[in-house]
Design an enzyme around this catalytic site. Structure first.
Site, PDB file in Angstrom:
ATOM      1  N   THR A 236      15.289  -1.458  -5.664  1.00  0.00           N
ATOM      2  CA  THR A 236      14.399  -2.608  -5.416  1.00  0.00           C
ATOM      3  C   THR A 236      15.106  -3.850  -5.955  1.00  0.00           C
ATOM      4  O   THR A 236      15.821  -3.755  -6.953  1.00  0.00           O
ATOM      5  CB  THR A 236      13.086  -2.392  -6.207  1.00  0.00           C
ATOM      6  N   ARG A 264       1.412   3.469   1.911  1.00  0.00           N
ATOM      7  CA  ARG A 264       1.427   3.241   0.453  1.00  0.00           C
ATOM      8  C   ARG A 264       2.045   1.867   0.150  1.00  0.00           C
ATOM      9  O   ARG A 264       3.074   1.504   0.700  1.00  0.00           O
ATOM     10  CB  ARG A 264       2.247   4.353  -0.206  1.00  0.00           C
ATOM     11  N   GLY A 266       3.386  -0.657  -2.984  1.00  0.00           N
ATOM     12  CA  GLY A 266       3.759  -0.619  -4.400  1.00  0.00           C
ATOM     13  C   GLY A 266       3.362  -1.892  -5.135  1.00  0.00           C
ATOM     14  O   GLY A 266       2.518  -2.665  -4.675  1.00  0.00           O
ATOM     15  N   ASP A 267       4.003  -2.115  -6.266  1.00  0.00           N
ATOM     16  CA  ASP A 267       3.658  -3.252  -7.126  1.00  0.00           C
ATOM     17  C   ASP A 267       4.312  -4.560  -6.692  1.00  0.00           C
ATOM     18  O   ASP A 267       3.804  -5.643  -7.013  1.00  0.00           O
ATOM     19  CB  ASP A 267       4.064  -2.955  -8.574  1.00  0.00           C
ATOM     20  N   THR A 287      10.510  -3.511 -11.560  1.00  0.00           N
ATOM     21  CA  THR A 287      11.003  -2.410 -10.730  1.00  0.00           C
ATOM     22  C   THR A 287      10.657  -1.089 -11.407  1.00  0.00           C
ATOM     23  O   THR A 287      10.664  -1.002 -12.631  1.00  0.00           O
ATOM     24  CB  THR A 287      12.524  -2.509 -10.504  1.00  0.00           C
ATOM     25  N   GLY A 290       5.729   2.006  -8.958  1.00  0.00           N
ATOM     26  CA  GLY A 290       4.812   0.905  -8.681  1.00  0.00           C
ATOM     27  C   GLY A 290       3.391   1.143  -9.144  1.00  0.00           C
ATOM     28  O   GLY A 290       2.730   0.224  -9.630  1.00  0.00           O
TER      29      GLY A 290
HETATM   30  N1  ASP Z   1       8.439  -0.720  -7.719  1.00  0.00           N
HETATM   31  C1  ASP Z   1       8.788  -0.271  -6.395  1.00  0.00           C
HETATM   32  C2  ASP Z   1       7.566   0.382  -5.772  1.00  0.00           C
HETATM   33  O1  ASP Z   1       6.913   1.143  -6.423  1.00  0.00           O
HETATM   34  C3  ASP Z   1       9.919   0.709  -6.367  1.00  0.00           C
HETATM   35  C4  ASP Z   1      11.098   0.444  -7.260  1.00  0.00           C
HETATM   36  O2  ASP Z   1      11.136  -0.543  -7.988  1.00  0.00           O
HETATM   37  O3  ASP Z   1      12.062   1.242  -7.222  1.00  0.00           O
HETATM   38  O4  ASP Z   1       7.332   0.157  -4.614  1.00  0.00           O
END
Ligand code: ASP
Length: 385
Positions: A236, A264, A266-267, A287, A290
């Site tokens: 990410t 789905r 994520g954050d 990162t 999430g």
């Molecule tokens: N935070 C990201 C998510 O959950 C994934 C990542 O940072 O690797 O979508």
């Protein structure tokens, strides 16, 4: 009594002196290797750094891995830094430029290099936020919208080459904050927006990189054997910048978790979870897993710690990560940059590292990968003060 106070006061004085030393007792351990220069741009390329097994599988030597990622991080920093050097360009411009570079690089889990969901499709998320808190009196939008906190995000988009620019377009339109799926695509790919924000419509084939195709096949096989194989996508991307006007901005772009359930989110596009900026405190991009970052509102938590508890950026960022559950491969990390140009990379206890780097106000570009890496000077870019 007098004799006792003569002994007691110097002793108390010594304790206070010790407590006020930077890094003493109450403070988190600071990244002692980070030089003290002021930073104007800080980036990450994800907390899921490749371990020895991953490298073997990808047939990538350690040296090649370093060369590839350090080079990509340094070039992304240069792209963002050069934008910041131009008159009138802002921290939002720099964040967008650095992230667009990483979305194109193909080696990160964002844009062209993004991971696949369980159906073998990419669903990309991105978010961006300005740190400005000023109310622009008499402006065109006064009374119509709240111009103090601008943020924008897109989620679950599959045909956009630069989700970060789509997120910026949502922010600047000032009508919605988060658009998802087809609605986000039709907004970002509308003629005017597409042209203004340099966004292109791409087919699903654009995202078929060898590495991600192999990865999803393997994840699905594993899932059939033991069930539930979903994991970090390695890479990410995120950025935080400080411009000459003293304004901060943060942005994050991702393909999410590899083999994730379709739909789905994520954050990264959730303002306050994976992305947040506030000129009174700092700009943050996260990162990692999430779901954990959403539940703990981590990006905003860092800002809140600085605002309410008056923590330094180092303490706020490291405490916000330290409060998260400590899972086997680590939960993740974040970058934070405060309004004075101090930055901090926080990583969860058991994570191996985070692709990361920063550009100083002098144009020096440093990068690091594994947790114990010393930031390595990659280049000095002209145009620095
Ligand atoms: N935070 C990201 C998510 O959950 C994934 C990542 O940072 O690797 O979508």
């Amino acid at each position: 009594m007098r004799a006792a106070s003569l002994v007691l006061f110097p002793a108390l004085g010594l304790v206070f002196m010790l407590l006020s030393l930077p890094g003493a007792l109450g403070d988190p351990p600071r990244d002692k290797k980070a030089p003290d220069q002021k930073v104007v741009l800080v980036i990450h390329g994800g907390a899921g750094v490749l371990d020895e097994d991953d490298l073997k599988e990808l047939r990538l030597s350690k040296d090649e891995h370093r060369k590839r990622y350090e080079g990509a991080l340094a070039d992304a920093l240069e792209a963002g830094y050069r934008v910041l050097q131009q008159p009138k360009k802002t921290s939002v411009d720099a964040v967008e430029a650095a992230i667009r570079f990483m979305e194109d690089a193909g080696v990160f889990n964002a844009g062209r290099g993004a991971v696949f969901n369980h159906d073998g499709r990419v669903e990309l998320d991105a978010g961006i936020m300005e740190g400005k808190t000023r109310v622009e009196k008499g402006g065109e939008r006064e009374g119509k919208h709240d111009p103090r906190k601008r943020a924008g995000a897109v989620a679950g988009v599959s045909h956009i080459n630069h989700p970060i620019s789509a997120a910026r377009a949502v922010m600047e339109a000032q009508r919605q904050v988060l658009l998802a799926g087809e609605g986000a695509e039709s907004f970002a790919l509308g003629e005017k927006i597409k042209e203004k924000y340099h966004i292109e419509k791409v087919s699903t084939v654009y995202f078929w990189t060898d590495r991600r195709l192999k990865e999803i096949r393997k994840k699905i096989e594993e899932e059939e054997k033991k069930g539930g194989a979903k994991g970090p996508g390695h890479g990410t991307v995120g950025a935080a910048a400080l411009d000459r006007q003293g304004n901060l901005a943060a942005g994050t772009s991702t393909g999410g978790l590899s083999n994730k359930h379709p739909g789905r989110i994520g954050d990264s596009p959730i303002i306050g979870a994976g992305t947040y900026a506030d000129d009174r405190a700092c700009a943050v991009s996260c990162t990692g897993t999430g779901e954990v970052f959403i539940r703990h509102a981590v990006a905003h938590d860092v800002v809140a710690r600085m605002l309410y508890a008056k923590d330094s950026v180092q303490k706020a960022a490291s405490d916000a990560i330290a409060q998260l559950p400590d899972e086997k491969d680590g939960v993740g990390g974040l970058i934070a940059l405060d309004r004075d140009g101090n930055h901090y990379f926080a990583m969860s206890a058991r994570s191996l590292g985070m692709y990361r780097g920063y550009a100083t106000s002098e144009g020096e570009i440093y990068v690091a990968i594994y947790k114990d890496d010393n930031p390595k000077l990659m280049k000095k870019v002209d145009g620095g003060k």
